[in-house]
Design an enzyme around this catalytic site. Structure first.
Site, short mmCIF file in Angstrom:
data_model
loop_
_atom_site.label_atom_id
_atom_site.label_comp_id
_atom_site.label_asym_id
_atom_site.label_seq_id
_atom_site.Cartn_x
_atom_site.Cartn_y
_atom_site.Cartn_z
N LYS A 196 0.88 -1.19 0.00
CA LYS A 196 0.00 0.00 0.00
C LYS A 196 0.91 1.23 0.00
O LYS A 196 1.41 1.64 1.04
CB LYS A 196 -0.92 0.04 1.22
CG LYS A 196 -2.00 1.11 1.03
CD LYS A 196 -2.47 1.75 2.29
CE LYS A 196 -1.62 2.88 2.81
NZ LYS A 196 -1.58 4.10 1.97
N ARG A 200 -0.33 9.77 -1.50
CA ARG A 200 0.04 11.06 -2.07
C ARG A 200 1.01 10.92 -3.25
O ARG A 200 1.14 11.84 -4.04
CB ARG A 200 0.65 11.95 -0.98
CG ARG A 200 -0.40 12.26 0.09
CD ARG A 200 0.06 13.28 1.05
NE ARG A 200 0.72 12.67 2.20
CZ ARG A 200 1.05 13.35 3.28
NH1 ARG A 200 0.81 14.63 3.36
NH2 ARG A 200 1.64 12.74 4.29
N SER A 249 5.17 8.10 9.91
CA SER A 249 5.15 8.88 11.15
C SER A 249 4.96 7.98 12.38
O SER A 249 4.50 6.84 12.27
CB SER A 249 4.00 9.87 11.09
OG SER A 249 2.77 9.16 11.06
N CYS A 304 13.74 11.42 6.62
CA CYS A 304 13.80 10.99 8.02
C CYS A 304 15.23 11.09 8.55
O CYS A 304 15.45 11.11 9.75
CB CYS A 304 13.31 9.56 8.16
SG CYS A 304 14.41 8.39 7.40
N GLU A 404 9.27 16.78 15.45
CA GLU A 404 9.89 16.63 14.13
C GLU A 404 9.26 17.67 13.20
O GLU A 404 8.04 17.68 13.04
CB GLU A 404 9.62 15.22 13.59
CG GLU A 404 10.23 14.97 12.23
CD GLU A 404 9.89 13.59 11.66
OE1 GLU A 404 8.77 13.11 11.87
OE2 GLU A 404 10.77 13.01 10.98
P1 NAD Z 1 2.41 8.99 7.46
O1 NAD Z 1 2.54 8.22 8.70
O2 NAD Z 1 1.45 10.10 7.40
O3 NAD Z 1 2.02 7.99 6.26
C1 NAD Z 1 2.70 6.76 6.07
C2 NAD Z 1 1.71 5.70 5.64
O4 NAD Z 1 0.79 5.44 6.72
C3 NAD Z 1 0.86 6.10 4.44
O5 NAD Z 1 0.78 5.00 3.57
C4 NAD Z 1 -0.47 6.49 5.05
O6 NAD Z 1 -1.56 6.16 4.21
C5 NAD Z 1 -0.54 5.68 6.33
N1 NAD Z 1 -1.17 6.43 7.44
C6 NAD Z 1 -1.09 7.76 7.69
N2 NAD Z 1 -1.72 8.08 8.84
C7 NAD Z 1 -2.21 6.94 9.33
C8 NAD Z 1 -2.94 6.61 10.50
N3 NAD Z 1 -3.31 7.54 11.39
N4 NAD Z 1 -3.28 5.32 10.71
C9 NAD Z 1 -2.92 4.38 9.83
N5 NAD Z 1 -2.22 4.63 8.70
C10 NAD Z 1 -1.86 5.88 8.44
O7 NAD Z 1 3.88 9.48 7.07
P2 NAD Z 1 4.29 10.45 5.88
O8 NAD Z 1 3.84 11.82 6.20
O9 NAD Z 1 3.91 9.84 4.58
O10 NAD Z 1 5.90 10.36 5.98
C11 NAD Z 1 6.65 11.21 6.81
C12 NAD Z 1 7.09 10.53 8.08
O11 NAD Z 1 7.76 9.32 7.77
C13 NAD Z 1 8.07 11.34 8.90
O12 NAD Z 1 7.74 11.24 10.26
C14 NAD Z 1 9.41 10.67 8.63
O13 NAD Z 1 10.38 10.84 9.64
C15 NAD Z 1 8.99 9.25 8.51
N6 NAD Z 1 9.96 8.47 7.78
C16 NAD Z 1 10.73 7.61 8.49
C17 NAD Z 1 11.69 6.87 7.85
C18 NAD Z 1 12.57 5.93 8.60
O14 NAD Z 1 13.18 5.07 7.98
N7 NAD Z 1 12.66 6.06 9.90
C19 NAD Z 1 11.87 7.01 6.46
C20 NAD Z 1 11.04 7.89 5.77
C21 NAD Z 1 10.08 8.61 6.44
#
Ligand code: NAD
Length: 519
Positions: A196, A200, A249, A304, A404
């Site tokens: 999945k 976006r 996140s 990240c 963050e």
């Molecule tokens: P996000 O958590 O909003 O979305 C990630 C995925 O989770 C998406 O596919 C989304 O559909 C789903 N999602 C979003 N909110 C959800 C919820 N409440 N319940 C269930 N599923 C949900 O993250 P983002 O904004 O796409 O990415 C940015 C974040 O990702 C930042 O916090 C960044 O630090 C982190 N990140 C971490 C790493 C790492 O390896 N540690 C790498 C890249 C990004």
């Protein structure tokens, strides 16, 4: 042509009860080897972050479509897991070449939906490609262990076997690299995969799926569904799914870790970060300032592993004005424009959040040395741009430090000694990455030993390990036991079967039942 096969273009579109006769393309699902139009009535807009124009729509897959995708993975597992390792390896050898040949097309799709510069988007693909290249050594990676003559006539050996259906949920900031951390490793081990992607930025994942099909992956070995919470809950709950990889996140990652684990699945969750760059006064100044600026503002800080927090130790405090000058010189522009250094943020909401975190710093008494909030980009006035921003005199209690920011904002703290700097970093809840800039080996050694962060760079600002190692974020940045890719990735996607065999010579045959515990 490849794009046309993964996107349906120029068709009238039903969104809820409204019917649009626009030419906005819709993103397909990938189910059982076919790119299919969703029957859903719930669609989400995808915007170009540089203009905020709607460029495509992505479906929230229906429950029936998600079930069809999971069933397809389950059926395909029976034959894929029995396919020889050499044959699976061949698929990924062809796949890495296809990705290499199409790197520019993939980068264009990333820049259009995510906003990062084209050069940075190529880096996104390249870092994922390296994981695919590493999967091609599966014939070594998947070796089991043997110990002959463990006792008389008895040998013990292990097989590494796939788990079944695995699933991945990915974020918006690395549309190529992060999906490529997941399904290639899982699949080369003999699992099938349900992905999945971020709603976006789904197009890059669709292109990667098409290339995998062209590389010879059988129908059903990879399925792609789209959506938000319903799709995530479906993955957490479906009994056929044995393991979930999540990157995103903390809010989503902790929820998925809890819900998936409760349902008996393996879960690895890579989450948010606040990465500190510790600048020692003996560091190479030119090198350090350039690295700091690149790592804080590259990808508009939406990494990240962005180096979003600087700790200037002792005399290094006096380097601040030069740091500001270098940051000022970066060019903010749409990612596909020549010379762009800093692209837009993903959405107007992200921009609003970043701007309010900057303001919170001002309100709490920090000093705004460089303010990128009112940056104007000619020709892209409606884009989500924030220019490089530097906030100094920040203290650990301030909101701009505890949260963050995920934008082009560098917060600067000061420390008198290396010990003070280490203690600051260790008190922060996150443990994704950190870097120290120094010319002193003993200082670097002390830092690497005492800092409680999973990935440490010495004069390396973004120490994301290559795929023969693993991505080892720790503490608040990770939930789970086994990290992404490398040896730990193979462990995550496999289980061990241990065989103990005894082949006795005729004259050693047991003469009576042995009822005591065998020793
Ligand atoms: P996000 O958590 O909003 O979305 C990630 C995925 O989770 C998406 O596919 C989304 O559909 C789903 N999602 C979003 N909110 C959800 C919820 N409440 N319940 C269930 N599923 C949900 O993250 P983002 O904004 O796409 O990415 C940015 C974040 O990702 C930042 O916090 C960044 O630090 C982190 N990140 C971490 C790493 C790492 O390896 N540690 C790498 C890249 C990004």
């Amino acid at each position: 042509a490849v794009l046309r096969s993964v996107l349906r273009t120029k068709v009238p579109l039903k969104v809820g009860c409204m019917c649009y006769s626009s030419s906005v393309p819709t993103t397909k699902l990938f189910i059982d080897g076919k790119f299919v139009e969703s029957k859903t009535s719930a669609w989400l807009d995808i915007h170009n972050p540089a203009t905020n124009e709607v460029i495509a729509r992505v479906p929230k897959a229906t429950h029936e479509e998600m079930l069809a995708a999971a069933d397809s993975c389950s059926r395909a597992f029976r034959s894929w897991s029995e396919t020889s390792i050499l044959a699976r390896q061949q698929v990924f050898l062809r796949y890495q070449q296809l990705i290499k040949d199409n790197i520019k097309e993939l980068a264009k799709a990333i820049t259009l939906e995510q906003g990062k510069t084209l050069a940075d988007a190529e880096g996104d693909v390249f870092r994922g490609l390296q994981v695919v290249e590493h999967t091609c050594s599966i014939t070594s990676l998947m070796l089991g262990e043997t110990l002959p003559s463990i006792t008389k006539d008895m040998d013990t050996y292990t097989y590494r076997l796939p788990l079944g259906v695995c699933a991945g949920i990915t974020p918006f900031n690395f549309p190529a690299m992060i999906p490529l951390w997941m399904f290639p490793m899982a699949m080369v081990c003999g699992n099938t995969y349900l992905l999945k992607p971020s709603e976006r930025v789904p197009t890059c994942a669709m292109l990667l799926a098409k290339m995998l099909q062209d590389a010879g992956a059988p129908d059903g070995t990879l399925n792609i569904i789209h959506g938000q919470h319903d799709a995530v809950n479906f993955i957490c709950d479906h009994p056929a799914i044995k393991a979930i990889s999540f990157v995103g996140s903390n809010q989503a990652g902790e929820y998925i870790y809890e819900r998936g684990s409760k349902n008996g699945k393996r879960v690895q969750s890579n989450m948010g970060a606040k990465n500190h760059g510790v600048v020692m006064p003996d560091a190479n100044k030119e090198n350090t300032l350039n690295q700091l600026v690149g790592a804080a503002f590259g990808a508009a800080g939406q990494r990240c592993m962005a180096l979003s927090t600087a700790i200037l130790v002792g005399e290094a405090r006096s380097w601040l004005p030069e740091l500001v000058e270098r940051a000022k010189a970066l060019r903010v522009n749409a990612g596909d424009q020549a010379g762009a250094d800093v692209g837009p943020l993903i959405s107007p909401q992200a921009k609003e959040r970043v701007c309010s975190l900057i303001q919170s710093g001002v309100d709490e008494g920090a000093k705004l040395l460089l303010d990128g909030r009112n940056v104007k980009v000619k020709g892209y006035e409606r884009g989500n741009f924030v220019g490089p921003t530097i906030i100094s005199n920040v203290t650990p209690e301030m909101k701009c430090y505890t949260e963050e920011i995920f934008g082009p904002v560098l917060v600067v703290l000061e420390a008198d000694t290396l010990d003070d700097a280490i203690s600051l970093v260790n008190r922060n809840i996150y443990g994704n990455g950190t870097a120290i800039f120094t010319t002193n080996g003993a200082t670097a050694r002390k830092y690497t030993h005492e800092v409680d962060v999973g990935q440490v760079g010495i004069n390396v600002p973004i120490p994301v390990p290559l795929p023969m190692f693993s991505f080892t974020g720790s503490r608040g940045s990770f939930r789970g036991d086994m990290n992404f890719y490398g040896k730990q990735g193979i462990q995550f996607y496999t289980q061990i079967k241990t065989i103990t065999s005894q082949w006795k010579a005729e004259d050693a045959t047991l003469k009576s039942p042995a009822v005591t515990m065998p020793t």
